[in-house]
Design a protein around this motif. Structure first.
Motif, short mmCIF file in Angstrom:
data_model
loop_
_atom_site.label_atom_id
_atom_site.label_comp_id
_atom_site.label_asym_id
_atom_site.label_seq_id
_atom_site.Cartn_x
_atom_site.Cartn_y
_atom_site.Cartn_z
N ALA A 9 0.84 -1.21 0.00
CA ALA A 9 0.00 0.00 0.00
C ALA A 9 0.87 1.25 0.00
CB ALA A 9 -0.93 0.00 1.21
N GLU A 10 1.96 1.23 0.77
CA GLU A 10 2.84 2.40 0.86
C GLU A 10 3.50 2.73 -0.47
OE1 GLU A 10 3.51 4.65 3.19
OE2 GLU A 10 1.99 3.77 4.50
N SER A 11 3.56 1.74 -1.37
CA SER A 11 4.22 1.98 -2.65
C SER A 11 3.29 2.64 -3.67
CB SER A 11 4.74 0.66 -3.23
OG SER A 11 3.66 -0.10 -3.74
N ALA A 12 2.01 2.81 -3.31
CA ALA A 12 1.05 3.39 -4.26
C ALA A 12 1.35 4.87 -4.49
CB ALA A 12 -0.37 3.22 -3.74
N ILE A 13 1.00 5.38 -5.67
CA ILE A 13 1.06 6.83 -5.87
C ILE A 13 -0.16 7.41 -5.16
CG2 ILE A 13 2.21 6.65 -8.12
CD1 ILE A 13 -0.61 7.57 -9.29
N GLY A 14 -0.12 8.70 -4.81
CA GLY A 14 -1.28 9.31 -4.17
C GLY A 14 -1.57 8.66 -2.84
N ASP A 40 -3.09 2.08 -7.68
CA ASP A 40 -2.85 2.66 -9.01
C ASP A 40 -2.52 1.56 -10.03
OD1 ASP A 40 -0.55 2.52 -7.26
OD2 ASP A 40 0.63 3.40 -8.87
N GLU A 41 -1.77 0.55 -9.60
CA GLU A 41 -1.45 -0.54 -10.52
C GLU A 41 -2.68 -1.38 -10.84
OE1 GLU A 41 1.99 -2.93 -9.58
OE2 GLU A 41 3.21 -1.47 -10.65
#
Ligand SMILES: [Zn+2]
Ligand SMILES: [Zn+2]
Ligand SMILES: [Zn+2]
Length: 760
Positions: A492-497, A574-575
């Motif tokens: 989750a921390e790797s998501a943009i926004g 986002d992915e």
């Protein structure tokens, strides 16, 4: 028996090669066959083939092979002269919409990339002669091996034929639809094995069996009740275990009947079909097997999972109108599912009270993860301990090894086991099957019964530096080590926004109808081979292609399961949004854009600590909404995606994502204010009352018009003004209907620093 099975399996191929190879090359091929004396007597196989060819009757095994050919209506002579490219099986599917196009496969070795068909007029990119040469040299190498058991030889032979001949078409008398040569070979082999079995009755009756695991999803998600923790390690393991369990039960059934694994005619997504010899006696044997399975599931899993078997006695002619048989078989299966595990609870007609006591007998502490089963050592029950070990191994696994009888690996049913390993195991007699994952097992030097297996198995792992998110945290007492599965929090921390996860659940619309009625175009007879091809191709997309695309492009997406005709993925939001769109587009290409074959999907967003079981259920609700919500073009719903409780078609979804992103930019740059968006939501509410019949609701129009004129009249407001003017309409499919989810979606994008720069 061995020679009969190999000869019947090889018959059609033998013809195809005879007519497409130069005479000297075919001679050389026969010479290689003759050399085989270990796994089977190659000379004898050749004799059978030649006598079949000449119509002679002096071999005892000929009648069963000839009968098999006759039943399947295979007529190799008619298209003997040319190698024919195979049309996609999806071209034949017709439900409510007419479909006339043809899409064909190139001559290409089977892979997750080769399964996308081309327009019929497209140029052949492969030279058919060179292709067949390569094919036959693989076959020659195999026939010359002197170190293979029958099991290993036949597994490799089948695998080689599937690898090359999946795209070569073969016709039959009872249908003008073409089927891959490899599938015809498999069905001939299975049929001849059944017909020449000692269990075969004089009446000529056979039994088609379906087996289906139930309770799969509940069992997978039960571990996740405790929230985050090490769920990411276990989820994939449980999902893997269930597919291995389904495999092993099917293996056990064919072993019980003394048949080769090739009599399992279809297997994907926890469901399998097996062709068995005999009628009544076979059904009785199946009842015994069901009872053993029920006992085992009650003991080991307290009945959380069950495997339901159903059989339908058929005669040879039935194999050419399988649509009706499949319908009956699945009806029987549904009835069985309503009373799962009944056989395990009763002995004869009496209730077996011993089995009611399973739960009470297990005293002592409960497992700290699942809180269900008793602890056997440490803090975990045996299932959860296996999950943890397997979860680690699966990350690097390239082979699945099946053994019987076995003391190694993960014990499954009665002496069967499965193991996930990085390199191929050394030869052992007890190894009866090896899957090589997502990579062709052709021309390998080992002595193992090894075949290619496409399986979606990707999960995100920390790279050699470890997890950047864990390392940045001061208080991380248990950071994810290099090579270990990332926690959902890390993903989750790797998501943009917004630092959120998304769950994507998707499946093929009307699949039951596609299988039962789809191939029955213009009253055509439907053959078992066609149904098998349909099932295998769909599985290649959901297992092979999905695995490839995720491991190459969407590396922050976790595979819970993907195979058969459906998938459940969890990833950085986002992915997941991008992946859903690519999934739809590539599926269109995969089915030759046939409108009778569509996908629906549900997407849900959440924080990483939300229990997986709960979120998976929400994703399922979204999927149901996508399926049920009527749209203007399709009143019965489907072919849609539902996100933030709003169903839309796939094109609208792509626009919706683009618009959410643009709105996020305007919002972040303060071109549009939160106050204005709140007022827009009020106007949307008014529109809703108008739509419900209250003309007062039309006040939204002058109010919005005034609002825009007053607040968005500057040159710098131009972009927002144009966007807002879109809502000044009373058209059907009003943009107000998706305003709330649009604003929610744009908030996900909003916290992003690099917004606008990132490629969509
Ligand atoms: Zn011929
Ligand atoms: Zn447990
Ligand atoms: Zn981390």
């Amino acid at each position: 028996m061995k020679e009969t099975i190999v000869a019947s399996y090889y018959y059609l191929l033998y013809h195809t090669l005879r007519h497409s190879l130069a005479a000297s090359d075919f001679e050389a091929h026969m010479e290689c066959m003759r050399q085989q004396q270990k796994a089977v007597q190659g000379e004898k196989v050749l004799q059978i083939l030649e006598q079949l060819q000449q119509g002679r009757e002096d071999q005892a095994s000929l009648p069963s092979i000839r009968k098999a050919l006759d039943i399947l209506g295979i007529m190799p002579e008619n298209d003997a002269d040319s190698l024919r490219r195979l049309s996609s099986v999806f071209c034949y599917i017709e439900l409510e919409q007419r479909y006339e196009r043809q899409a064909v496969y190139d001559f290409a070795e089977l892979s997750e990339r080769a399964i996308f068909p081309k327009e019929e007029q497209a140029e052949l990119s492969a030279d058919p002669q060179a292709y067949v040469q390569k094919f036959v040299s693989s076959l020659n190498r195999l026939w010359k091996r002197e170190d293979l058991s029958f099991e290993a030889f036949f597994a490799k032979l089948k695998n080689t034929v599937e690898h090359y001949a999946w795209c070569i078409a073969s016709g039959s008398k009872s249908s003008h639809q073409y089927v891959p040569v490899s599938e015809q070979c498999s069905m001939l082999g299975a049929l001849a094995a059944a017909l020449s079995s000692e269990r075969m009755e004089d009446s000529g009756r056979m039994t088609l069996v379906v087996g289906d695991l139930s309770g799969i999803q509940r069992y997978i998600f039960d571990i996740a009740q405790t929230g985050a923790g090490s769920v990411a390690k276990r989820l994939r393991a449980r999902s893997f275990f269930l597919s291995a369990l389904s495999d092993i039960i099917s293996h056990r059934i064919v072993h019980r009947f003394g048949l080769p694994l090739s009599n399992i005619v279809m297997s994907s997504g926890g469901k399998f079909y097996i062709l068995l010899p005999g009628g009544t006696a076979t059904l009785q044997e199946l009842e015994r097997l069901q009872k053993e399975l029920d006992h085992w599931f009650l003991e080991q899993y307290h009945g959380e999972i069950a495997c339901n078997l159903a059989g339908e006695v058929i005669v040879a002619d039935d194999l050419t109108h399988m649509d009706k048989i499949m319908e009956r078989l699945n009806l029987t299966l549904r009835q069985r599912k309503m009373n799962p595990l009944l056989q395990g609870l009763t002995t004869g007609e009496c209730w077996d009270t011993n089995n009611w006591l399973v739960q009470q007998q297990e005293t002592g502490r409960r497992c700290s993860v699942c809180k269900k089963f008793a602890v056997d050592e440490g803090e975990l029950c045996k299932h959860c301990r296996f999950d943890e070990e397997m979860g680690q191994r699966l990350v690097r696994a390239r082979y699945f090894v099946y053994r019987y009888p076995s003391q190694r690996g993960l014990p499954v049913v009665d002496g069967y086991s499965v193991e996930a390993v990085e390199s191929p195991p050394a030869y052992e007699d007890s190894i009866y099957l090896v899957y090589r994952l997502n990579s062709p097992a052709v021309d390998t030097d080992d002595r193992l019964p090894m075949v290619t297996k496409y399986a979606a198995n990707y999960i995100p792992v920390a790279d050699e530096n470890g997890c950047p998110h864990c390392l940045a945290k001061d208080d991380a007492h248990d950071p994810v080590r290099p090579g270990a599965p990332l926690q959902f929090e890390c993903i989750a921390e790797s998501a943009i926004g917004a630092k959120q996860l998304a769950y994507l659940k998707a499946d093929v619309d009307y699949l039951g109808s596609v299988f039962v009625f789809g191939l029955n175009r213009d009253g055509q007879a439907v053959q078992l081979q066609q149904i098998a091809v349909l099932s295998k191709m769909l599985d290649l997309f959901f297992s092979g292609w999905v695995h490839r695309i995720i491991s190459e492009k969407y590396r922050r997406v976790y595979t819970v399961f993907s195979g058969g005709d459906d998938l459940l993925l969890i990833g950085a939001w986002d992915e997941i949004v991008h992946l859903a769109q690519e999934l739809h587009l590539r599926f269109r290409e995969f089915v030759g854009d046939n409108p009778n074959l569509t996908l629906s999907a549900g997407i849900t967003f959440c924080k990483s600590h939300q229990p997986v079981a709960r979120q998976a259920a929400v994703a399922e609700e979204e999927l149901d909404r996508a399926k049920e919500s009527p749209s203007r073009t399709r009143p019965e719903g489907r072919n849609q995606v539902s996100v933030l409780q709003q169903a839309m078609n796939w094109e609208q979804f792509a626009e919706f994502c683009e618009e959410a992103k643009r709105l996020a930019v305007m919002w972040e740059q303060k071109q549009v204010t939160s106050a204005f968006l709140y007022r827009l939501l009020d106007y949307a509410e008014m529109y809703r009352t108008y739509e419900a019949g209250d003309t007062q609701g039309l006040r939204f129009y002058p109010k919005l018009s005034y609002d825009i004129a007053r607040n968005l009249s500057d040159e710098k407001d131009k972009e927002v003004r144009i966007w807002a003017q879109r809502f000044l309409t009373i058209q059907e499919d009003h943009p107000f209907l998706t305003l709330r989810p649009l604003i929610q979606m744009s908030r996900l994008y909003r916290l992003n620093d690099v917004i606008g720069k990132e490629e969509m």
